[in-house]
Design a protein around this motif. Structure first.
Motif, short mmCIF file in Angstrom:
data_model
loop_
_atom_site.label_atom_id
_atom_site.label_comp_id
_atom_site.label_asym_id
_atom_site.label_seq_id
_atom_site.Cartn_x
_atom_site.Cartn_y
_atom_site.Cartn_z
N UNK A 165 13.02 -1.63 10.74
CA UNK A 165 12.62 -2.11 9.42
C UNK A 165 11.09 -2.20 9.36
N UNK A 166 10.51 -1.81 8.23
CA UNK A 166 9.06 -1.90 8.08
C UNK A 166 8.74 -2.09 6.60
N UNK A 167 7.57 -2.63 6.32
CA UNK A 167 7.19 -2.91 4.93
C UNK A 167 6.28 -1.81 4.39
N UNK A 168 6.51 -1.48 3.12
CA UNK A 168 5.65 -0.58 2.36
C UNK A 168 5.32 -1.32 1.08
N UNK A 169 4.06 -1.77 0.94
CA UNK A 169 3.72 -2.65 -0.17
C UNK A 169 4.46 -3.96 -0.03
N UNK A 170 5.24 -4.31 -1.05
CA UNK A 170 6.02 -5.54 -1.00
C UNK A 170 7.49 -5.27 -0.69
N UNK A 171 7.84 -4.01 -0.45
CA UNK A 171 9.24 -3.65 -0.22
C UNK A 171 9.52 -3.43 1.26
N UNK A 172 10.76 -3.72 1.64
CA UNK A 172 11.20 -3.54 3.01
C UNK A 172 12.01 -2.25 3.11
N UNK A 173 11.51 -1.30 3.89
CA UNK A 173 12.16 -0.02 4.10
C UNK A 173 12.90 -0.04 5.44
N UNK A 174 13.74 0.98 5.65
CA UNK A 174 14.48 1.07 6.90
C UNK A 174 14.61 2.54 7.30
N UNK A 175 14.50 2.79 8.60
CA UNK A 175 14.74 4.14 9.12
C UNK A 175 15.65 4.05 10.32
N UNK A 176 16.47 5.08 10.49
CA UNK A 176 17.43 5.11 11.59
C UNK A 176 17.55 6.52 12.13
N UNK A 177 17.59 6.65 13.44
CA UNK A 177 17.81 7.94 14.10
C UNK A 177 19.02 7.79 15.01
N UNK B 166 15.99 4.58 4.19
CA UNK B 166 16.49 3.80 3.06
C UNK B 166 15.30 3.25 2.29
N UNK B 167 15.15 3.71 1.04
CA UNK B 167 13.97 3.39 0.24
C UNK B 167 14.37 2.49 -0.92
N UNK B 168 13.94 1.22 -0.94
CA UNK B 168 14.23 0.35 -2.08
C UNK B 168 13.35 0.72 -3.27
N UNK B 169 13.94 0.73 -4.46
CA UNK B 169 13.20 1.09 -5.67
C UNK B 169 13.06 -0.08 -6.64
N UNK B 170 13.74 -1.20 -6.35
CA UNK B 170 13.63 -2.40 -7.19
C UNK B 170 14.41 -2.27 -8.48
#
Length: 325
Positions: free
Chosen positions: A284-296, A318-322
């Motif tokens: 999990x990592x933040x981009x701006x104020x949103x929490x994104x997720x990546x999985x391999x 996984x990209x949150x769009x609000x």
């Protein structure tokens, strides 16, 4: 820095791909031992509720698989049977998803529409004589770039402390690139419906997820072939080594429980099965104020019967769009 308690509500790693033969090992048709359900599509935190609003899961999928030269597989129309298949595919899936803020039956509902674009290629050692005595050939190859069918997906999730539960339903709308005379396709050529349920245990340090379901396939009228009913189980087990990163294992079991049918089923009921296991890593990592997720994650397949066997790799974002609060 984001903390694990917020992860459970903000993002869930629901690998919302529905997969499809568009991604399946040979990207052919169900009658080739290929299922509508793409094993492995549900993974870590599968049943955990998510943040309401729009999100965009994007998945890169690579598969490499082959069939033994001493095993025959039905391929496409006119009773074609092949042997010795080596196939690869690279697909990019996207599944715009809306998660509702208002509860439904005490749970959280979400709707997705998934599709893919990509390329698949196949090499066949031999094309054998069909039921009408058609040509025997060797060294045949085929490749295709295009778009898949459309895969609508609906989920309903409930949370009770560390226990999370889910039911889902998904289907196949056969609008993708499909030609019954090709060795390779990105569309199924027929409609399908899959439904099931899942469970996730998540105590902020450890997670275990399992999702099981069954698939019903309608007849492919181009080939007079109807695939049997399939059963499948996807599972994930991982540990959070930091507040943002988890490591673990994934796997799946796929088993066809009823035989194939129709005049195009020249090899009889042709029941198929396959199992797989492999590693995974999520972050999990933040981009701006949103929490994104990546999985391999990757799967090594074994115990295959009437189905291609190989390996596949998934890279998910996984990209949150609000827009849901």
């Amino acid at each position: 820095m984001s903390r694990i308690p917020s992860l459970k509500r903000l993002v869930a790693v629901r690998l919302v791909t529905v997969l499809v033969t568009a991604c399946s090992p040979l990207v052919l048709a169900d009658e080739g031992g290929i299922s509508f359900w793409l094993p492995g599509q549900f993974g870590a935190l599968a049943a955990v509720p998510t943040k309401p609003g729009w999100s965009l899961p994007v998945i890169y999928y690579h598969v490499s698989a082959d069939e033994s030269a001493d095993k025959a597989f039905p391929r496409g129309g006119r009773g074609r049977v092949t042997a010795g298949v080596d196939a690869k595919a690279d697909l990019l899936f996207a599944g715009p998803t809306y998660t509702f803020a208002e509860p439904l039956l005490g749970g959280q509902a979400a709707l997705s529409m998934v599709a893919a674009v990509g390329r698949s290629e196949v090499e066949v050692d031999a094309t054998l004589t069909g039921p009408r005595g058609r040509t025997i050939s060797t060294g045949v190859s085929d490749s295709l770039k295009g778009a898949s069918d459309l895969y609508p997906l609906a989920t309903l999730k409930w949370n009770q402390g560390v226990h999370n539960f889910m039911v889902y339903g998904m289907g196949n709308l056969p609008v993708g690139a499909y030609d019954p005379d090709r060795l390779v396709n990105l569309g199924l050529g027929h409609a399908s419906m899959d439904a099931g349920g899942g469970y996730t245990y998540f105590d902020k340090k450890n997670e275990f997820s399992a999702v099981a379901g069954m698939t019903y396939n309608w007849e492919n009228t181009d080939t007079d072939y109807q695939n049997g009913i399939d059963a499948h189980l996807d599972w994930s087990a991982s540990h959070f080594v930091t507040e943002q990163t988890h490591l673990g294992l994934v796997g799946y079991f796929y088993h066809q429980v009823t035989g194939d049918d129709g005049s195009g089923a020249v090899l009889g009921d042709f029941k198929s099965r396959v199992s797989a296991v492999g590693p995974q890593a999520g972050h999990f990592f933040t981009v701006g104020k949103e929490l994104w997720y990546t999985n391999l994650k990757g799967f090594y397949e074994f115990d295959a019967n009437n189905r291609a066997e190989g390996w596949n790799l998934w890279l998910t974002m996984a990209i949150p769009l609000g827009g849901g609060e």
